[in-house]
Design a protein around this motif. Structure first.
Motif, mmCIF file in Angstrom:
data_model
loop_
_atom_site.group_PDB
_atom_site.id
_atom_site.type_symbol
_atom_site.label_atom_id
_atom_site.label_comp_id
_atom_site.label_asym_id
_atom_site.label_seq_id
_atom_site.Cartn_x
_atom_site.Cartn_y
_atom_site.Cartn_z
ATOM 1 N N TYR A 12 0.791 -1.233 0.000
ATOM 2 C CA TYR A 12 0.000 0.000 0.000
ATOM 3 C C TYR A 12 0.828 1.290 0.000
ATOM 4 C CZ TYR A 12 -3.360 -3.496 1.629
ATOM 5 O OH TYR A 12 -4.141 -4.608 1.740
ATOM 6 N N SER A 13 2.053 1.229 0.472
ATOM 7 C CA SER A 13 2.801 2.481 0.674
ATOM 8 C C SER A 13 3.537 2.874 -0.600
ATOM 9 C CB SER A 13 3.783 2.333 1.835
ATOM 10 O OG SER A 13 4.457 3.554 2.022
ATOM 11 N N SER A 14 2.894 3.745 -1.374
ATOM 12 C CA SER A 14 3.453 4.122 -2.673
ATOM 13 C C SER A 14 4.761 4.900 -2.509
ATOM 14 C CB SER A 14 2.439 4.942 -3.454
ATOM 15 O OG SER A 14 2.051 6.076 -2.716
ATOM 16 N N TRP A 15 4.832 5.734 -1.487
ATOM 17 C CA TRP A 15 6.075 6.507 -1.310
ATOM 18 C C TRP A 15 7.201 5.584 -0.883
ATOM 19 C CZ3 TRP A 15 6.343 10.872 -3.683
ATOM 20 C CH2 TRP A 15 5.187 11.625 -3.869
ATOM 21 N N SER A 16 6.872 4.576 -0.073
ATOM 22 C CA SER A 16 7.910 3.610 0.318
ATOM 23 C C SER A 16 8.440 2.872 -0.897
ATOM 24 C CB SER A 16 7.347 2.597 1.318
ATOM 25 O OG SER A 16 6.916 3.223 2.492
ATOM 26 N N GLU A 41 2.910 1.469 15.033
ATOM 27 C CA GLU A 41 4.243 0.981 14.664
ATOM 28 C C GLU A 41 5.085 2.060 13.989
ATOM 29 O OE1 GLU A 41 3.164 -3.599 13.548
ATOM 30 O OE2 GLU A 41 4.667 -2.628 12.320
ATOM 31 N N LEU A 42 4.467 2.790 13.025
ATOM 32 C CA LEU A 42 5.269 3.754 12.266
ATOM 33 C C LEU A 42 5.733 4.920 13.146
ATOM 34 C CD1 LEU A 42 6.567 4.479 9.584
ATOM 35 C CD2 LEU A 42 4.438 5.631 8.937
ATOM 36 N N PRO A 43 4.817 5.610 13.871
ATOM 37 C CA PRO A 43 5.322 6.685 14.743
ATOM 38 C C PRO A 43 6.309 6.208 15.794
ATOM 39 C CG PRO A 43 2.908 6.448 14.923
ATOM 40 C CD PRO A 43 3.366 5.561 13.812
ATOM 41 N N ARG A 53 8.357 12.004 9.936
ATOM 42 C CA ARG A 53 6.977 11.641 10.295
ATOM 43 C C ARG A 53 6.367 10.639 9.338
ATOM 44 N NH1 ARG A 53 4.125 17.425 10.862
ATOM 45 N NH2 ARG A 53 4.822 17.440 8.716
ATOM 46 N N THR A 54 7.041 10.374 8.225
ATOM 47 C CA THR A 54 6.437 9.524 7.185
ATOM 48 C C THR A 54 7.470 8.546 6.612
ATOM 49 O OG1 THR A 54 6.932 11.250 5.568
ATOM 50 C CG2 THR A 54 4.675 11.189 6.441
ATOM 51 N N ALA A 55 6.927 7.514 5.972
ATOM 52 C CA ALA A 55 7.765 6.576 5.209
ATOM 53 C C ALA A 55 7.683 6.959 3.722
ATOM 54 C CB ALA A 55 7.252 5.161 5.401
ATOM 55 N N PRO A 56 8.795 6.918 2.988
ATOM 56 C CA PRO A 56 10.092 6.428 3.422
ATOM 57 C C PRO A 56 10.887 7.503 4.148
ATOM 58 C CG PRO A 56 10.260 7.109 1.140
ATOM 59 C CD PRO A 56 8.825 7.328 1.552
ATOM 60 N N THR A 57 11.721 7.050 5.062
ATOM 61 C CA THR A 57 12.742 7.895 5.669
ATOM 62 C C THR A 57 14.054 7.144 5.596
ATOM 63 O OG1 THR A 57 11.318 9.174 7.139
ATOM 64 C CG2 THR A 57 13.583 8.799 7.869
ATOM 65 N N PRO A 67 14.120 12.431 5.495
ATOM 66 C CA PRO A 67 12.764 12.102 5.067
ATOM 67 C C PRO A 67 12.497 12.812 3.728
ATOM 68 C CG PRO A 67 12.761 13.536 7.029
ATOM 69 C CD PRO A 67 14.139 13.529 6.459
ATOM 70 N N GLU A 68 11.346 12.630 3.157
ATOM 71 C CA GLU A 68 10.930 13.225 1.875
ATOM 72 C C GLU A 68 11.608 12.492 0.720
ATOM 73 O OE1 GLU A 68 8.439 15.285 1.246
ATOM 74 O OE2 GLU A 68 8.028 15.326 3.386
ATOM 75 N N THR A 69 10.766 11.867 -0.080
ATOM 76 C CA THR A 69 11.236 10.996 -1.149
ATOM 77 C C THR A 69 12.159 11.717 -2.126
ATOM 78 O OG1 THR A 69 9.171 9.819 -0.893
ATOM 79 C CG2 THR A 69 10.393 9.392 -2.884
ATOM 80 N N ILE A 70 11.822 12.944 -2.452
ATOM 81 C CA ILE A 70 12.642 13.629 -3.459
ATOM 82 C C ILE A 70 14.031 13.944 -2.903
ATOM 83 C CG2 ILE A 70 11.916 16.033 -3.019
ATOM 84 C CD1 ILE A 70 11.516 15.973 -6.262
ATOM 85 N N MET A 103 5.723 14.962 -10.078
ATOM 86 C CA MET A 103 5.091 13.797 -9.441
ATOM 87 C C MET A 103 5.061 13.961 -7.938
ATOM 88 S SD MET A 103 3.666 10.821 -9.816
ATOM 89 C CE MET A 103 2.669 11.041 -8.363
ATOM 90 N N HIS A 104 6.153 14.458 -7.379
ATOM 91 C CA HIS A 104 6.221 14.602 -5.919
ATOM 92 C C HIS A 104 5.189 15.598 -5.418
ATOM 93 C CE1 HIS A 104 8.244 15.628 -1.989
ATOM 94 N NE2 HIS A 104 8.220 14.324 -1.958
ATOM 95 N N ALA A 105 4.926 16.629 -6.227
ATOM 96 C CA ALA A 105 4.044 17.704 -5.759
ATOM 97 C C ALA A 105 2.594 17.531 -6.186
ATOM 98 C CB ALA A 105 4.569 19.045 -6.282
#
Ligand SMILES: N[C@@H](CCC(=O)N[C@@H](CS)C(=O)NCC(=O)O)C(=O)O
Length: 290
Positions: A12-16, A41-43, A53-57, A67-70, A103-105
Motif C-alpha cells: 500500500y505504501s506508494s512513497w515507500s 508501529e510507524l510513529p 513523520r512519514t515513510a520512506p525515511t 525524510p521526503e522521497t525527493i 510527481m512529488h508535488a
C-alpha cells in the motif's frame, strides 16, 4: 555502516515503493525497517529517526536523517553518481528532475481516488473528471520527456532513472484500477509491471501482513494484469533439492513446490515472497534452473 530505510506496508505504501526503488533498482545496499501503516508501529519506529513523520525515511551511513522521497533521490544520486539515478546527459537529467518534482508535488486526484493497492486489480473504478485530467497531464509530460530526450525504449529519459521510479506507483494504479490511457502510456505501465525490482517489491507486498481495510474498494475485480507468476506453492515437505537457503545460506526450514520439485528457504517470509513470484528472485532462479 550502511543506509537505513523506513518503509510502510509494501502493498500500500506508494512513497515507500519509490524510496526502496532508489536502492534496489540502482544497486545501493540498504537495511530496511518496516512498520505497519495506520498503527502505532510507524510513529514508534520513527522516534529513532527524528524529525521524520512519514515513510520512506532514510538515514545515511553517518547518521543524517533524510525524510521526503525527493530528498532521498537527490542525496543518493549525489553520493552515488555511478549508480545512475539521474541520466548523465544534462538535458535528459533536467527533464527527469522536472518529472520527479511534478510527481512529488501533484496528481492528488489520482492519488486519492486510486490509492495504491498491489493485492487487487479492478475492471473499473468510475474515474471522475479530475482523475481523468491527471491522466491527461501524465501523458503530456511522459510524451514530452520522450520527445525531448529521444527516448524510444521502455523508460522516459533513456535508461531507467529516478524519474521512472517516481512513476512506478502511478503505473500500478493505471494497471490495477484499469484506468484509460493511450497505447504509449500503457506500454510504459507494462514496463513497470515487468521491472525486476517492482516484481520483487510486489511479491513481498503480497505476503508481508494482513490486508488494510482503508484500501478496500467494492469495484469488480480481474486478474493481475502484470506478468503471470510461475505456479509455485508452499509445502510442509522439507525434502528439498537445496539444503542451504538461496538468500542467506542458512539451513532450510521452509519449502515450496514448483513443477513437482521442492526448494527450501530459512524462513517463512523468504519462502512466501518466492512463492508469490519465483522469477523475481535471481538467487532462487539460479537453483531452479541449475
Ligand atoms: N511527502 C512525503 C510523503 C510520504 C508519505 O505520505 N508516506 C505515507 C506512506 S505512503 C506515510 O508515511 N503515511 C503515514 C502518515 O502520514 O502518518 C514523501 O515524499 O516522502
Amino acid at each position: 555502516m550502511t543506509y537505513d530505510l523506513v518503509i510502510g506496508d509494501r502493498a500500500y505504501s506508494s512513497w515507500s515503493l519509490r524510496g526502496w526503488l532508489f536502492f534496489d533498482a540502482f544497486n545501493v545496499p540498504v537495511k530496511l525497517h518496516r512498520a505497519r501503516l495506520y498503527t502505532d508501529e510507524l510513529p514508534t519506529l520513527l522516534k529513532q529517526f527524528h524529525p521524520a513523520r512519514t515513510a520512506p525515511t532514510m538515514r545515511t551511513p553517518e547518521g543524517t536523517v533524510v525524510p521526503e522521497t525527493i530528498a532521498i533521490a537527490e542525496e543518493l544520486a549525489t553520493r552515488h553518481p555511478e549508480a545512475g539515478l539521474w541520466p548523465s546527459d544534462p538535458k535528459a537529467r533536467a527533464i527527469a528532475r522536472v518529472l520527479a518534482a511534478e510527481m512529488h508535488a501533484g496528481f492528488t486526484a489520482l492519488r486519492s481516488h486510486c490509492p495504491m493497492n498491489l493485492r487487487v486489480s479492478y475492471t473499473d473504478c468510475s474515474p471522475p473528471a479530475d482523475v481523468l485530467a491527471d491522466l491527461d497531464r501524465l501523458q503530456v509530460i511522459w510524451a514530452w520527456a520522450r520527445d525531448q530526450t529521444g527516448s524510444n525504449g521502455p523508460w522516459l529519459c533513456g535508461n531507467y532513472s529516478a524519474a521512472d521510479a517516481f512513476f512506478a506507483p502511478v503505473a500500478t494504479r493505471i494497471a490495477t484500477y484499469n484506468l484509460p490511457v493511450g497505447g504509449e502510456a500503457m506500454a510504459y505501465v507494462n514496463a513497470h509491471l515487468s521491472h525486476p525490482s517492482f516484481r520483487r517489491w510486489r511479491a513481498m507486498g503480497l505476503v508481508d501482513g494482513a490486508d488494510q481495510d482503508f484500501y478496500r474498494r467494492d469495484y469488480p475485480t480481474r486478474p493481475w494484469p502484470g506478468p503471470k507468476p510461475l505456479p509455485a506453492r508452499a509445502t510442509d515437505d522439507l525434502t528439498t533439492e537445496n539444503t542451504a537457503c538461496p538468500y542467506s545460506g542458512k539451513p532450510v526450514t521452509h519449502a515450496l513446490e514448483l513443477d513437482g520439485r521442492r526448494f527450501g528457504f530459512c524462513n517463512a517470509f523468504c519462502r512466501d515472497k518466492t512463492v508469490a513470484d519465483p522469477e523475481a528472485w535471481p538467487a532462487f532462479m539460479a537453483i531452479y534452473q541449475s
